[in-house]
Design an enzyme around this catalytic site. Structure first.
Site, mmCIF file in Angstrom:
data_model
loop_
_atom_site.group_PDB
_atom_site.id
_atom_site.type_symbol
_atom_site.label_atom_id
_atom_site.label_comp_id
_atom_site.label_asym_id
_atom_site.label_seq_id
_atom_site.Cartn_x
_atom_site.Cartn_y
_atom_site.Cartn_z
ATOM 1 N N HIS A 1 -15.730 5.237 -7.040
ATOM 2 C CA HIS A 1 -14.628 4.570 -7.725
ATOM 3 C C HIS A 1 -13.795 5.613 -8.441
ATOM 4 O O HIS A 1 -14.362 6.496 -9.072
ATOM 5 C CB HIS A 1 -15.187 3.576 -8.739
ATOM 6 C CG HIS A 1 -14.124 2.845 -9.516
ATOM 7 N ND1 HIS A 1 -13.421 1.798 -8.967
ATOM 8 C CD2 HIS A 1 -13.634 3.034 -10.750
ATOM 9 C CE1 HIS A 1 -12.551 1.358 -9.862
ATOM 10 N NE2 HIS A 1 -12.654 2.090 -10.958
ATOM 11 N N GLY B 1 7.442 -0.414 24.806
ATOM 12 C CA GLY B 1 5.990 -0.423 24.695
ATOM 13 C C GLY B 1 5.529 -0.298 23.253
ATOM 14 O O GLY B 1 5.914 0.636 22.554
ATOM 15 N N GLY C 1 1.999 2.857 28.596
ATOM 16 C CA GLY C 1 0.577 3.092 28.825
ATOM 17 C C GLY C 1 0.333 4.374 29.589
ATOM 18 O O GLY C 1 1.272 5.074 29.981
#
Lengths: 457, 457
Positions: free
Chosen positions: A441, A173, A262
């Protein structure tokens, strides 16, 4: 008279958050949790895996430090110490949740509970009455009936508890759980194979990003489009037999096999079906305010099948409690909007996203434009990773209105910066609005800014 | 006829970004940069410091790995390798900027240039004409006339270039530059003292957060409210004499002394005064669209004194270019909004923020409410740092409207998650809107979510 204002069944993220909000509002709340408060996420899910992944990242950074001028000798991954740190982390957080619930006056019972009808919950054999009932029983791993799997595989809880780092690990999976464990153990030196039925891992992701995640994870061999047929062998030497995408039969032998195909809503012992709650695809059916078909009965989290993510459970709990507290009026915005629930994968490298992938947008008939930019456009990314490291941002926007519909990222810090993308989507910003947001930045987040200038350019 | 559509003086973040945008729009652009493209930020500012700080963080992580199960036998900080990585990073990024400018057809001249009037720029003795001129000459370190300082101190550029890690470092000035260098060298083992005139470091920050940053930086002794009076001594053994907050005379001796009391707009050689540009407090006066008093002359970045941050220069460049390209009409939103420019400090620990601090809000006469929450409320923060690590989020919101006015953070990933806060402020979200944003779990960013529930609670 009711015994409580609200009875909550299940103490995971959905249940404990609802209990906190309602307790804070002064309601009389009973929280029934058969096991430990915190649920799967806190005890055997998100938190322990993130703790171990942080250990694994620290290990890789020590091994790779010379690039940045840090010379390290004798680097050793101490699995039992990693486990001890994980246990300490989980213990601290569980203690915090319990203390907070107590402070807010929530009554906790460590008993199995099940809904028996509108306003009625059976706890350890007695029926308690409440004005509202919230079902938050969560989910459990799916164990498909593959011949030979029984007794030869572990689920995620079992893999978290292994006593030594596996030498060879096969993961069945390639969803979030499979990929995070594969990356974790590959980083710690295991030889790891992932066998995935679909043509790409992480199917909820934009495939542009998913394929880059796959290419970016070092030390894992991915077998895509492969169907596992059977398992055999002795404990510690299990052979996984599968048919590959060309129809050829293949086999892998490993000491440990993780089954991670799952999870499914935990319905069986919840009383939901017997109490007359509508189910849909094995989940409790709820509307966008978390109401079930029975008056005063709500469901939140994985058990609704609407999303199997802890933060979605939080959000559903907030929606349910806001609606409970508002006495029938829907408070502004307190409806579930699945398109603005982000996801994050904490593999090495990390990834995150929110909104529609390009293919999801097209499936809805939207005319969208997209752009993908590499993260080497970010100075900080280059300073911390080098130009060749995996990193990208993908933007999806409507072609006419230029409204942003999806932001998807691969690279360092992605899970921490994606909440800003949720804000962008919730506010239905256009690309032109996004371009006016000032990104500090130098940050990796500037990759989103770069993508906003690359699209429609 | 003009020689160029636009002449840009200065190739730092403001200048090169304007050149990129205008070149992309098909304009004939001349960019004059006497030194290396990239300016202070890329060559001797933000980028090299972030590269070295990443090396320092990697070093600390290796030393502190045992907590997470990563054992090492020897860890050594190789300063010359750190410098080599820094140089490689800077070289890569400068090369990228240059290549991009060339690709966009921008003409670059490596000559000193100065504005001589509306539409006229002198470059290496000849005057060139252009429809528009953008002055982006940046800033330079302030060197106050302290007796004995001359020849005994280095500026940030000098400290970046030292050949060995100082044994003892004194930093004069507790602003961003001073604090980042103090943290960098303390992490690498230097004995570090910071001498600051004001009663708290990082004066632009909310003092709640600034004091936590100060307490969180290990290995640095901060001397607050102290005035440096003089320096003396030999090269390699300099004594800094200062008066402390009680009026007593103190002295510290170090092999290296960093002077980091601030930066000022670089005006002297720009031609600004001679060309008739209005100045204000030593900076070129601009309106919110970056227009100066001379027609067709614009100024962006540090030289305007509006903000001395690289990303503010980017934003100013975008505003100027958007206004240039729109031929007189102000494009929607293309005005400078200083309240939504974030800041980030990359010390160990990191911090970031945007919007008003509580005291700034009160100085404006706003009735605000605030909340501070510790980051140990985040499961990921605890997993990666432990409960005792420095981390906090402070929210400031208007009391009546509940509109968010400031978000300030201390802790890992802060600079990467703050762009979301910019989005919150730009959209004038209320606390109730913020509470509906789904933060992925588990992330440190959830600290912002916790703060949104703690305020007005």
């Amino acid at each position: 008279m009711s015994d409580y204002d609200v009875i909550i069944i299940g103490g995971g993220p959905g249940g404990y958050l609802a209990a906190e909000r309602l307790g804070h509002a002064g309601m009389r709340v009973l929280l029934a949790e058969a096991d430990t408060v915190g649920g799967t996420c806190l005890n055997v899910g998100c938190i322990p895996t993130k703790s171990l992944l942080h250990s694994a990242k620290t290990y890789r950074h020590a091994l790779d430090g010379a690039m940045f001028g840090v010379n390290v000798t004798g680097v050793q991954a101490d699995w039992s110490a990693m486990q001890a740190w994980k246990a300490k982390t989980v213990g601290t957080l569980v203690g915090g949740v319990q203390a907070n619930l107590r402070r807010l006056g929530v009554t906790i019972v460590h008993e199995h509970a099940r809904v028996v009808g509108a306003g009625r919950v059976e706890v350890a054999g007695s029926v308690h009455k409440a004005d509202h009932v919230i079902v938050a029983t969560g989910s459990e791993p799916v164990m498909p009936p593959i011949p030979g799997a029984d007794g030869r595989v572990v689920d995620s809880t079992g893999l978290l508890a292994v006593e030594v780092i596996p030498e060879r690990l096969v993961v069945i999976g390639g969803g979030v759980i499979g990929v995070e464990f594969a990356s974790l153990f590959a980083a710690l030196g295991s030889q790891v194979d992932v066998v995935e039925l679909l043509p790409e891992i992480l199917p909820f992701m934009d495939t542009d990003i998913a394929s880059r995640v796959r290419a970016g994870i070092e030390g894992v061999t991915f077998h895509l489009g492969c169907r596992v047929e059977s398992l055999d062998g002795e404990p510690g030497s299990t052979t996984v037999r599968f048919t590959d995408a060309d129809g050829s039969e293949q086999a892998l032998t490993a000491d440990t096999v993780l089954m991670a195909v799952g999870r499914r809503p935990r319905i069986a012992d919840s009383g939901a079906a017997e109490a007359g709650l509508d189910l849909v695809r094995g989940a409790i059916r709820v509307d966008d305010t978390m109401r079930t078909n029975l008056p005063g009965v709500w469901a939140v989290g994985d058990v609704t099948g609407r999303s199997l993510l802890a933060h979605a459970a939080y959000r559903m709990a907030e929606i349910a409690t806001a609606n409970i507290l508002s006495l029938g009026r829907v408070p502004p915005g307190e409806r579930l909007r699945e398109d603005t629930i982000p996801w994050a994968v904490y593999a090495i490298p990390e990834s995150a996203g929110v909104g529609l992938s390009e293919s999801q947008a097209e499936a809805r008939g939207l005319d969208v434009t997209s752009a993908v930019v590499p993260l080497y456009l970010s100075g900080r990314f280059v300073a911390e990773n080098g130009v060749g490291a995996p990193g990208a941002v993908k933007l999806v926007a409507e072609t006419g209105s230029r409204v942003v519909r999806g932001i998807h990222m691969l690279g360092t810090y992605a899970p921490e910066m994606i909440w800003g993308a949720v804000s962008v989507l919730e506010n239905e910003l256009t690309i032109d609005d996004l371009r006016q947001i000032v990104f500090p930045h130098p940050t990796v987040s500037e990759g989103i800014r770069e993508a906003s200038w690359a699209i429609f350019s």
